[in-house]
Scaffold this motif. Sequence first.
Motif, mmCIF file in Angstrom:
data_model
loop_
_atom_site.group_PDB
_atom_site.id
_atom_site.type_symbol
_atom_site.label_atom_id
_atom_site.label_comp_id
_atom_site.label_asym_id
_atom_site.label_seq_id
_atom_site.Cartn_x
_atom_site.Cartn_y
_atom_site.Cartn_z
ATOM 1 N N LEU A 125 28.521 42.949 30.797
ATOM 2 C CA LEU A 125 29.600 42.210 30.114
ATOM 3 C C LEU A 125 29.022 41.296 29.035
ATOM 4 C CD1 LEU A 125 31.753 41.272 33.226
ATOM 5 C CD2 LEU A 125 32.532 42.630 31.279
ATOM 6 N N VAL A 126 27.954 40.587 29.385
ATOM 7 C CA VAL A 126 27.348 39.648 28.431
ATOM 8 C C VAL A 126 26.790 40.414 27.227
ATOM 9 C CG1 VAL A 126 25.482 37.965 28.127
ATOM 10 C CG2 VAL A 126 26.963 37.834 30.135
ATOM 11 N N ALA A 127 26.182 41.568 27.490
ATOM 12 C CA ALA A 127 25.653 42.387 26.388
ATOM 13 C C ALA A 127 26.794 42.817 25.458
ATOM 14 C CB ALA A 127 24.936 43.607 26.945
ATOM 15 N N ALA A 128 28.007 42.944 26.015
ATOM 16 C CA ALA A 128 29.154 43.371 25.201
ATOM 17 C C ALA A 128 29.891 42.192 24.566
ATOM 18 C CB ALA A 128 30.116 44.175 26.072
ATOM 19 N N GLY A 129 29.402 40.986 24.776
ATOM 20 C CA GLY A 129 30.004 39.839 24.083
ATOM 21 C C GLY A 129 30.706 38.828 24.966
ATOM 22 N N THR A 130 30.789 39.078 26.271
ATOM 23 C CA THR A 130 31.454 38.112 27.166
ATOM 24 C C THR A 130 30.594 36.856 27.306
ATOM 25 O OG1 THR A 130 32.691 39.786 28.353
ATOM 26 C CG2 THR A 130 32.212 37.763 29.559
ATOM 27 N N ARG A 131 31.232 35.685 27.267
ATOM 28 C CA ARG A 131 30.496 34.420 27.371
ATOM 29 C C ARG A 131 30.689 33.741 28.727
ATOM 30 N NH1 ARG A 131 28.902 32.153 22.875
ATOM 31 N NH2 ARG A 131 27.141 31.697 24.229
ATOM 32 N N GLU A 132 31.858 33.976 29.313
ATOM 33 C CA GLU A 132 32.155 33.284 30.579
ATOM 34 C C GLU A 132 32.599 34.306 31.616
ATOM 35 O OE1 GLU A 132 34.786 29.683 30.793
ATOM 36 O OE2 GLU A 132 36.055 31.076 31.914
ATOM 37 N N VAL A 133 32.020 34.197 32.812
ATOM 38 C CA VAL A 133 32.425 35.080 33.902
ATOM 39 C C VAL A 133 32.968 34.228 35.046
ATOM 40 C CG1 VAL A 133 31.467 36.506 35.768
ATOM 41 C CG2 VAL A 133 30.966 37.074 33.386
ATOM 42 N N THR A 134 34.079 34.672 35.628
ATOM 43 C CA THR A 134 34.613 34.029 36.833
ATOM 44 C C THR A 134 34.390 34.983 38.002
ATOM 45 O OG1 THR A 134 36.283 32.874 35.541
ATOM 46 C CG2 THR A 134 36.659 33.009 37.913
ATOM 47 N N LEU A 135 33.584 34.541 38.985
ATOM 48 C CA LEU A 135 33.367 35.350 40.179
ATOM 49 C C LEU A 135 34.609 35.257 41.051
ATOM 50 C CD1 LEU A 135 29.714 34.224 41.059
ATOM 51 C CD2 LEU A 135 30.458 36.113 39.589
ATOM 52 N N LEU A 136 35.077 36.417 41.514
ATOM 53 C CA LEU A 136 36.347 36.456 42.255
ATOM 54 C C LEU A 136 36.142 36.827 43.714
ATOM 55 C CD1 LEU A 136 39.002 38.481 40.227
ATOM 56 C CD2 LEU A 136 38.965 36.029 40.676
ATOM 57 N N GLY A 137 36.893 36.182 44.585
ATOM 58 C CA GLY A 137 36.925 36.546 45.997
ATOM 59 C C GLY A 137 37.948 35.670 46.691
ATOM 60 N N GLN A 138 38.506 36.159 47.790
ATOM 61 C CA GLN A 138 39.535 35.376 48.505
ATOM 62 C C GLN A 138 38.935 34.100 49.084
ATOM 63 O OE1 GLN A 138 42.629 35.853 48.382
ATOM 64 N NE2 GLN A 138 42.793 37.936 47.625
ATOM 65 N N THR A 139 37.724 34.201 49.618
ATOM 66 C CA THR A 139 36.963 32.993 50.000
ATOM 67 C C THR A 139 35.592 33.206 49.381
ATOM 68 O OG1 THR A 139 36.351 34.043 52.067
ATOM 69 C CG2 THR A 139 38.148 32.471 52.164
ATOM 70 N N VAL A 140 35.534 33.035 48.080
ATOM 71 C CA VAL A 140 34.405 33.515 47.282
ATOM 72 C C VAL A 140 33.078 32.916 47.744
ATOM 73 C CG1 VAL A 140 34.622 31.769 45.447
ATOM 74 C CG2 VAL A 140 33.754 34.019 44.883
ATOM 75 N N ASN A 141 33.132 31.672 48.254
ATOM 76 C CA ASN A 141 31.871 31.009 48.622
ATOM 77 C C ASN A 141 31.434 31.294 50.059
ATOM 78 O OD1 ASN A 141 34.021 29.446 49.474
ATOM 79 N ND2 ASN A 141 32.972 27.499 49.160
#
Length: 496
Positions: free
Chosen positions: A192-208
């Motif tokens: 994603l970053v190589a394609a130009g994305t700057r910010e990623v949000t990691l997703l999960g129901q209880t992500v941590n």
Amino acid sequence: MPRYSITTFGCQMNVHDSERMHDVLRCAGYTEAGSADEADVLVLNTCSVREKAEQKLRSEVGRLARWKRERADRVLVVAGCVAQQEGERLLKQMRAIDVVVGPDNIPELPGLLGDLAIGGLPIARTVFDLDAPRFLVASPPSSSSSPRGAPTAFVTVMKGCDERCSFCIVPHTRGPERYRPSDEIVAEIAALVAAGTREVTLLGQTVNSYRDPLGALPRAPGASADDPDESEFAALLRRVAADVPGLARLRYTSPHPRHLTPSLVLAHAELPVLPRHVHMPVQSGSDRVLRRMIRRYTRAEYVARTRGLVEAVPGLTLSTDIIVGFPGETEDDFAATLSLVREVGFKGLFGFKYSRRPHTPALKLADDVPEGVKGERLARLFEESEALLTAHLSALVGTTQEVLVEGRDKERGHGGAGGALWSGRTGRHEIAHIDGAGELDLLGEVVEVSITRANKHSLQAELTEAARAAARPRQRGGLEARPARRSLPVVAAEGG
Ligand code: SAM
């Protein structure tokens, strides 16, 4: 080529699932229709967290019965949490529906549509992929019109939920927790970053609560071997930060307060890629209600853990989810929630009236808070949180902030003379509208701005002289060539 349209109800997980459905359908030769009227296949991606969201689906299907009757070959698909919850029952209850597909069965959608096209009967496919969990990776960007070049993107790290919060239907609709190998997560973020994305949000129901299923992560600094709430989430954040240095911001949603452990606090203190904002659902400020909700922390524990985070990262802001009118909630319980909102000083809040959901432990409790009282408590809650937000935003006027520009402002007429008005988010997730930069191409840039005004829910800003001097001029047609996130028709974004 058959044309499809997807309408999304609900949270970020559903928005993300809709993006995966776009990928799966496009790979199978479908093209996106300009509108539902032009579509041969219409997908409703549903939410069932609250009854209201489920009712919306039912009235939407009622409305679409006419759309179906207009052409015999039109296909109506129901996907998402209501699909998973109701399965075949939906086909019996609403004859307009042709396909019911659960969140884990998205890859099978083209096959189901193919069977239908050659005369198959309406079908429901809602089987959890427990033995071999699938995490769909976005198709790689293929052209300048690919949504993957968008400045922000979601990446799934886990699915399902092992918590048993008594109000919540998610364990039933999304199944038990399944985790994605960290190698795959890092590879997707790097692409994603190589394609130009700057910010990623990691997703999960209880992500941590994340753990690497292949045991590939080292123990994170600060992680205690005997803490039952410890996970490998901090180690995952450290690995992403180290392996994808081009990433500007790494967010996550939604975490559970139980796993806000010392190792996660330390990661926030040490990793500049983690923005100074965390959304940490608390649900109530009353210990009595938290116990009945089976949240597995006390008010004091929540306060101590979030305070630790704020002390480790000066200026960090918190937002939260709160349910009002949970069974047995008294005026005193609600007052405790209001006092918690003030004590923590949340700068954002999703508030919900308790809604009885099937398959949840709280069904055994009487839904005894009258609807009018729930509404009145919700209004008081919002009044409190709006006051905190207004004071916070006002205090930022005159300061300099870094904004990741996510796209052109939807609120037309709000900005600069005839040009585009850009908007984005500060590191603390405040929305900032940038005036007077219509002639510049700011999409995907992290720019320095001066805050000129506080609006009700956002900030008005101008580029600093240095940022203006460094910005690229806008090419003719350049805005359209690099779109922001695909604009999915989100009917009901209800937080979470
Ligand atoms: N992982 C999150 C957590 O820590 O609880 C849950 C995400 S849930 C999809 C989004 C929000 O919807 C919850 O945080 C909760 O505030 C709200 N919610 C869930 N079930 C609800 C119910 N039965 N009635 C009202 N609100 C509900």
